[in-house]
Design a protein around this motif. Sequence first.
Motif, PDB file in Angstrom:
ATOM      1  N   LEU A 154       0.817  -1.211   0.000  1.00  0.00           N
ATOM      2  CA  LEU A 154       0.000   0.000   0.000  1.00  0.00           C
ATOM      3  C   LEU A 154       0.855   1.267   0.000  1.00  0.00           C
ATOM      4  N   LEU A 155       1.940   1.263   0.744  1.00  0.00           N
ATOM      5  CA  LEU A 155       2.840   2.421   0.739  1.00  0.00           C
ATOM      6  C   LEU A 155       3.362   2.676  -0.669  1.00  0.00           C
ATOM      7  N   TYR A 156       3.815   1.621  -1.314  1.00  0.00           N
ATOM      8  CA  TYR A 156       4.406   1.766  -2.642  1.00  0.00           C
ATOM      9  C   TYR A 156       3.383   2.224  -3.679  1.00  0.00           C
ATOM     10  N   TRP A 157       2.271   1.507  -3.790  1.00  0.00           N
ATOM     11  CA  TRP A 157       1.309   1.834  -4.845  1.00  0.00           C
ATOM     12  C   TRP A 157       0.616   3.175  -4.603  1.00  0.00           C
ATOM     13  N   THR A 158       0.424   3.532  -3.332  1.00  0.00           N
ATOM     14  CA  THR A 158      -0.127   4.865  -3.046  1.00  0.00           C
ATOM     15  C   THR A 158       0.873   5.938  -3.458  1.00  0.00           C
ATOM     16  N   GLY A 159       2.147   5.708  -3.158  1.00  0.00           N
ATOM     17  CA  GLY A 159       3.178   6.653  -3.557  1.00  0.00           C
ATOM     18  C   GLY A 159       3.295   6.783  -5.059  1.00  0.00           C
ATOM     19  N   VAL A 160       3.229   5.666  -5.777  1.00  0.00           N
ATOM     20  CA  VAL A 160       3.310   5.702  -7.237  1.00  0.00           C
ATOM     21  C   VAL A 160       2.115   6.446  -7.826  1.00  0.00           C
ATOM     22  N   ALA A 161       0.923   6.175  -7.290  1.00  0.00           N
ATOM     23  CA  ALA A 161      -0.271   6.874  -7.767  1.00  0.00           C
ATOM     24  C   ALA A 161      -0.114   8.379  -7.573  1.00  0.00           C
ATOM     25  N   TRP A 162       0.404   8.769  -6.408  1.00  0.00           N
ATOM     26  CA  TRP A 162       0.603  10.187  -6.101  1.00  0.00           C
ATOM     27  C   TRP A 162       1.624  10.795  -7.055  1.00  0.00           C
ATOM     28  N   ALA A 163       2.719  10.074  -7.284  1.00  0.00           N
ATOM     29  CA  ALA A 163       3.767  10.568  -8.179  1.00  0.00           C
ATOM     30  C   ALA A 163       3.241  10.748  -9.600  1.00  0.00           C
ATOM     31  N   ALA A 164       2.465   9.779 -10.070  1.00  0.00           N
ATOM     32  CA  ALA A 164       1.923   9.856 -11.420  1.00  0.00           C
ATOM     33  C   ALA A 164       0.963  11.029 -11.564  1.00  0.00           C
ATOM     34  N   ALA A 165       0.138  11.256 -10.538  1.00  0.00           N
ATOM     35  CA  ALA A 165      -0.781  12.395 -10.572  1.00  0.00           C
ATOM     36  C   ALA A 165      -0.007  13.707 -10.600  1.00  0.00           C
ATOM     37  N   ILE A 166       1.049  13.789  -9.810  1.00  0.00           N
ATOM     38  CA  ILE A 166       1.874  14.997  -9.778  1.00  0.00           C
ATOM     39  C   ILE A 166       2.519  15.255 -11.135  1.00  0.00           C
ATOM     40  N   SER A 167       3.005  14.177 -11.769  1.00  0.00           N
ATOM     41  CA  SER A 167       3.686  14.338 -13.060  1.00  0.00           C
ATOM     42  C   SER A 167       2.761  14.882 -14.134  1.00  0.00           C
ATOM     43  N   LEU A 168       1.449  14.673 -13.974  1.00  0.00           N
ATOM     44  CA  LEU A 168       0.470  15.170 -14.946  1.00  0.00           C
ATOM     45  C   LEU A 168      -0.267  16.406 -14.438  1.00  0.00           C
ATOM     46  N   SER A 169       0.269  17.029 -13.399  1.00  0.00           N
ATOM     47  CA  SER A 169      -0.391  18.197 -12.796  1.00  0.00           C
ATOM     48  C   SER A 169       0.561  19.395 -12.707  1.00  0.00           C
ATOM     49  N   LYS A 170       1.409  19.550 -13.720  1.00  0.00           N
ATOM     50  CA  LYS A 170       2.419  20.616 -13.676  1.00  0.00           C
ATOM     51  C   LYS A 170       1.797  22.013 -13.557  1.00  0.00           C
ATOM     52  N   ASP A 171       0.534  22.146 -13.994  1.00  0.00           N
ATOM     53  CA  ASP A 171      -0.138  23.445 -13.912  1.00  0.00           C
ATOM     54  C   ASP A 171      -0.992  23.568 -12.655  1.00  0.00           C
ATOM     55  N   ASP A 172      -0.821  22.648 -11.708  1.00  0.00           N
ATOM     56  CA  ASP A 172      -1.594  22.652 -10.461  1.00  0.00           C
ATOM     57  C   ASP A 172      -0.624  22.703  -9.280  1.00  0.00           C
ATOM     58  N   PRO A 173      -0.283  23.904  -8.802  1.00  0.00           N
ATOM     59  CA  PRO A 173       0.701  24.040  -7.723  1.00  0.00           C
ATOM     60  C   PRO A 173       0.333  23.269  -6.463  1.00  0.00           C
ATOM     61  N   PHE A 174      -0.948  23.148  -6.168  1.00  0.00           N
ATOM     62  CA  PHE A 174      -1.364  22.449  -4.958  1.00  0.00           C
ATOM     63  C   PHE A 174      -0.958  20.977  -5.017  1.00  0.00           C
ATOM     64  N   THR A 175      -1.236  20.329  -6.161  1.00  0.00           N
ATOM     65  CA  THR A 175      -0.880  18.919  -6.294  1.00  0.00           C
ATOM     66  C   THR A 175       0.634  18.738  -6.305  1.00  0.00           C
TER      67      THR A 175
END
Length: 301
Positions: A154-175
Amino acid sequence: MVHARLILLVLALAASGCSINSLVANRMGDALASSGTSFGSDDDPELIGAAVPFSLKLMESVLAETPDHRGLLLALTQGFVQYSYAFVEMPADEAEDKDLKFAYAQRDRARRFYLRARNYGVRGLETAYPGFGKALKEDPARAVAGTTAEDVPLLYWTGVAWAAAISLSKDDPFTVSQLPIMEALVRRALELNADYDYGTIHVFMITYEMTRAGLNADAAALARRHFARAVELTGGMQASPYVTLAEAAAVQGRNRKEFEQLLQQALKVDPNARPEWRLVNTVMQRRARWLLSRTDTLFAD
């Protein structure tokens, strides 16, 4: 067969107007959570890409009846990450040169799937650590400090999900500002069980270290150490480490020769040598071919 029996049971209950009781829901949840690996041996990504959404929605339906089912929460976290990358984000990359509007729309869809996966992952961790999500936002390092080896998936897959969302949110400073949370999750997983799932954390760390190249002079060396360990753990029978190092390190280092060699090595992997890795190898070899087709663009002077 497991999925077929579960589908028939769900339809029968729905048709009779009955609600799924807690016992049945939990048993179904156990079966669904443990049957996801059946897709891994398939050699037809298009077939799996069409089937996975139904499987994910079935799991979500069962989860609604048993919201604290840790196995289902993990399966949904992992499932949405893998589906989004292989069947939403990758096609967006491949289409970008021909249809930019489609690519943008698909990446936004992928981002939303990654966020959904992240939320399921946090819920999964909260089954063992109530208030974990809030604690994670307040002090990520402290929040993950009490987790154990049992929590690594769960730690790993939650972290990967978060990282992937961040990588596609360059125009969203909050994320983007949530990067320390993602890092705390993945680094804790690495600390607890670095070799989890044949080195999948090491493969992730190849890309992650290279994204920090401007902040860490040793980033390339660290990425290569993770690559070496991932190849060792998989016996060289997974294409992912080769494709990841080529895309993350060789391109950034402007090393065209290494880029081509790594991708050719990925294509030499026999998908049938390890049937349980057949699908991931098929998908990553498709990625390797696409990257090779863009070599001149990626290394244009």
